[in-house]
Scaffold this motif. Structure first.
Motif, PDB file in Angstrom:
ATOM      1  N   GLN A  22       0.829  -1.209   0.000  1.00  0.00           N
ATOM      2  CA  GLN A  22       0.000   0.000   0.000  1.00  0.00           C
ATOM      3  C   GLN A  22       0.862   1.257   0.000  1.00  0.00           C
ATOM      4  O   GLN A  22       0.555   2.221  -0.706  1.00  0.00           O
ATOM      5  CB  GLN A  22      -0.958  -0.013   1.186  1.00  0.00           C
ATOM      6  CG  GLN A  22      -2.076  -1.016   1.008  1.00  0.00           C
ATOM      7  CD  GLN A  22      -3.053  -1.036   2.179  1.00  0.00           C
ATOM      8  OE1 GLN A  22      -2.973  -0.232   3.092  1.00  0.00           O
ATOM      9  NE2 GLN A  22      -3.984  -1.980   2.141  1.00  0.00           N
ATOM     10  N   ASP A  53      -2.100   5.117  -6.075  1.00  0.00           N
ATOM     11  CA  ASP A  53      -2.434   4.167  -7.142  1.00  0.00           C
ATOM     12  C   ASP A  53      -2.991   2.857  -6.604  1.00  0.00           C
ATOM     13  O   ASP A  53      -3.333   1.965  -7.384  1.00  0.00           O
ATOM     14  CB  ASP A  53      -1.186   3.857  -7.984  1.00  0.00           C
ATOM     15  CG  ASP A  53      -0.681   5.070  -8.739  1.00  0.00           C
ATOM     16  OD1 ASP A  53      -1.510   5.923  -9.111  1.00  0.00           O
ATOM     17  OD2 ASP A  53       0.547   5.155  -8.959  1.00  0.00           O
ATOM     18  N   ASP A 101      -5.899   1.861  -4.986  1.00  0.00           N
ATOM     19  CA  ASP A 101      -7.271   1.466  -5.345  1.00  0.00           C
ATOM     20  C   ASP A 101      -7.423   1.114  -6.820  1.00  0.00           C
ATOM     21  O   ASP A 101      -7.963   0.056  -7.142  1.00  0.00           O
ATOM     22  CB  ASP A 101      -8.281   2.541  -4.929  1.00  0.00           C
ATOM     23  CG  ASP A 101      -8.512   2.552  -3.419  1.00  0.00           C
ATOM     24  OD1 ASP A 101      -8.297   1.507  -2.762  1.00  0.00           O
ATOM     25  OD2 ASP A 101      -8.914   3.611  -2.902  1.00  0.00           O
ATOM     26  N   PRO A 102      -6.946   1.967  -7.747  1.00  0.00           N
ATOM     27  CA  PRO A 102      -7.086   1.585  -9.157  1.00  0.00           C
ATOM     28  C   PRO A 102      -6.313   0.304  -9.500  1.00  0.00           C
ATOM     29  O   PRO A 102      -6.794  -0.524 -10.275  1.00  0.00           O
ATOM     30  CB  PRO A 102      -6.531   2.778  -9.940  1.00  0.00           C
ATOM     31  CG  PRO A 102      -6.291   3.862  -8.974  1.00  0.00           C
ATOM     32  CD  PRO A 102      -6.419   3.318  -7.594  1.00  0.00           C
ATOM     33  N   THR A 103      -5.134   0.149  -8.923  1.00  0.00           N
ATOM     34  CA  THR A 103      -4.351  -1.065  -9.196  1.00  0.00           C
ATOM     35  C   THR A 103      -5.083  -2.292  -8.687  1.00  0.00           C
ATOM     36  O   THR A 103      -5.215  -3.296  -9.404  1.00  0.00           O
ATOM     37  CB  THR A 103      -2.951  -0.968  -8.531  1.00  0.00           C
ATOM     38  OG1 THR A 103      -2.283   0.174  -9.049  1.00  0.00           O
ATOM     39  CG2 THR A 103      -2.127  -2.211  -8.797  1.00  0.00           C
ATOM     40  N   TYR A 104      -5.578  -2.222  -7.465  1.00  0.00           N
ATOM     41  CA  TYR A 104      -6.323  -3.342  -6.877  1.00  0.00           C
ATOM     42  C   TYR A 104      -7.532  -3.682  -7.746  1.00  0.00           C
ATOM     43  O   TYR A 104      -7.743  -4.847  -8.100  1.00  0.00           O
ATOM     44  CB  TYR A 104      -6.765  -2.990  -5.449  1.00  0.00           C
ATOM     45  CG  TYR A 104      -7.606  -4.069  -4.813  1.00  0.00           C
ATOM     46  CD1 TYR A 104      -7.009  -5.168  -4.204  1.00  0.00           C
ATOM     47  CD2 TYR A 104      -8.999  -4.010  -4.847  1.00  0.00           C
ATOM     48  CE1 TYR A 104      -7.774  -6.171  -3.640  1.00  0.00           C
ATOM     49  CE2 TYR A 104      -9.773  -5.021  -4.288  1.00  0.00           C
ATOM     50  CZ  TYR A 104      -9.154  -6.087  -3.685  1.00  0.00           C
ATOM     51  OH  TYR A 104      -9.920  -7.089  -3.138  1.00  0.00           O
ATOM     52  N   ASN A 105      -8.323  -2.683  -8.087  1.00  0.00           N
ATOM     53  CA  ASN A 105      -9.530  -2.919  -8.886  1.00  0.00           C
ATOM     54  C   ASN A 105      -9.207  -3.508 -10.251  1.00  0.00           C
ATOM     55  O   ASN A 105      -9.911  -4.404 -10.732  1.00  0.00           O
ATOM     56  CB  ASN A 105     -10.334  -1.626  -9.031  1.00  0.00           C
ATOM     57  CG  ASN A 105     -10.928  -1.179  -7.711  1.00  0.00           C
ATOM     58  OD1 ASN A 105     -11.197  -1.987  -6.828  1.00  0.00           O
ATOM     59  ND2 ASN A 105     -11.108   0.122  -7.556  1.00  0.00           N
ATOM     60  N   ASN A 106      -8.149  -3.044 -10.875  1.00  0.00           N
ATOM     61  CA  ASN A 106      -7.761  -3.573 -12.184  1.00  0.00           C
ATOM     62  C   ASN A 106      -7.250  -5.007 -12.094  1.00  0.00           C
ATOM     63  O   ASN A 106      -7.537  -5.826 -12.972  1.00  0.00           O
ATOM     64  CB  ASN A 106      -6.730  -2.662 -12.853  1.00  0.00           C
ATOM     65  CG  ASN A 106      -7.352  -1.379 -13.359  1.00  0.00           C
ATOM     66  OD1 ASN A 106      -8.501  -1.368 -13.817  1.00  0.00           O
ATOM     67  ND2 ASN A 106      -6.616  -0.281 -13.273  1.00  0.00           N
ATOM     68  N   ILE A 139      -8.239  -7.195  -9.881  1.00  0.00           N
ATOM     69  CA  ILE A 139      -9.450  -8.005  -9.678  1.00  0.00           C
ATOM     70  C   ILE A 139     -10.156  -8.231 -11.014  1.00  0.00           C
ATOM     71  O   ILE A 139     -10.584  -9.352 -11.314  1.00  0.00           O
ATOM     72  CB  ILE A 139     -10.396  -7.331  -8.649  1.00  0.00           C
ATOM     73  CG1 ILE A 139      -9.765  -7.309  -7.264  1.00  0.00           C
ATOM     74  CG2 ILE A 139     -11.770  -8.006  -8.630  1.00  0.00           C
ATOM     75  CD1 ILE A 139      -9.467  -8.673  -6.671  1.00  0.00           C
ATOM     76  N   LYS A 140     -10.265  -7.187 -11.826  1.00  0.00           N
ATOM     77  CA  LYS A 140     -10.900  -7.319 -13.152  1.00  0.00           C
ATOM     78  C   LYS A 140     -10.164  -8.340 -14.006  1.00  0.00           C
ATOM     79  O   LYS A 140     -10.783  -9.181 -14.661  1.00  0.00           O
ATOM     80  CB  LYS A 140     -10.898  -5.973 -13.890  1.00  0.00           C
ATOM     81  CG  LYS A 140     -11.995  -5.046 -13.527  1.00  0.00           C
ATOM     82  CD  LYS A 140     -11.945  -3.856 -14.494  1.00  0.00           C
ATOM     83  CE  LYS A 140     -12.335  -2.595 -13.799  1.00  0.00           C
ATOM     84  NZ  LYS A 140     -12.169  -1.407 -14.632  1.00  0.00           N
ATOM     85  N   GLN A 180     -10.818 -11.897 -12.612  1.00  0.00           N
ATOM     86  CA  GLN A 180     -12.175 -12.362 -12.894  1.00  0.00           C
ATOM     87  C   GLN A 180     -12.375 -12.658 -14.377  1.00  0.00           C
ATOM     88  O   GLN A 180     -12.956 -13.676 -14.740  1.00  0.00           O
ATOM     89  CB  GLN A 180     -13.204 -11.331 -12.424  1.00  0.00           C
ATOM     90  CG  GLN A 180     -13.320 -11.278 -10.928  1.00  0.00           C
ATOM     91  CD  GLN A 180     -14.209 -10.152 -10.431  1.00  0.00           C
ATOM     92  OE1 GLN A 180     -14.500  -9.202 -11.157  1.00  0.00           O
ATOM     93  NE2 GLN A 180     -14.624 -10.242  -9.181  1.00  0.00           N
TER      94      GLN A 180
END
Length: 149
Positions: free
Chosen positions: A117, A123, A125-130, A132-133, A136
């Protein structure tokens, strides 16, 4: 392909796995075993944890999860207990030995998470979300039957 994201993800994953394996080796365990202990410790008070939960959480095959659980039972880290509503299903519980290790393991993962972190800062939150995408999308793609064109 100079800047391949897949290669960068693979390198980061390898570095994290080596870091976990190094810590796990000090406890006489594997990286996957400490991850399993950590997962069960985090979830066993709020839900029953089954082998299929490990398959989903770590995106591993049934045979891999079975070998992992069997090895951990043999090592005295896990016990299998019949589920309350269906004896065919076996809940996974930590032994007292694993519960003691869980505190050290949780502290290790907490430090690792703080390091990542801090490194990613804004960066994160965007890195984590990307990530995950990506996970998935590629998991969904591999679970769908092949198209006959």
């Amino acid at each position: 392909m100079q800047r391949a994201i897949g290669i960068a993800i693979k390198k980061a994953n390898n570095a994290l796995a080596r870091d976990s394996d190094h810590f796990a080796k000090q406890l006489g365990l594997t990286g996957m075993q400490i991850s399993t202990i950590n997962f069960i410790a985090d979830h066993e008070t709020t839900q029953d944890v089954f082998q299929r939960d490990l398959e989903q959480e770590f995106n591993i095959r049934k045979a891999t999860a079975s070998s992992l659980v069997t090895a951990m039972v043999t090592k005295g880290l896990l016990i299998r207990v019949a589920a309350t509503n269906d004896a065919r299903y076996k809940r996974l519980l930590l032994t007292p030995q694993a519960r003691q290790l869980a505190k050290k393991i949780d502290a290790f993962f907490a430090v690792s998470e703080r390091r990542m972190q801090a490194l990613l800062a804004a960066d994160f939150d965007p890195t984590y979300n990307n990530l995950i995408k990506i996970s998935q999308t590629f998991t969904d793609q591999n679970t769908q039957p092949p198209k006959n064109d």
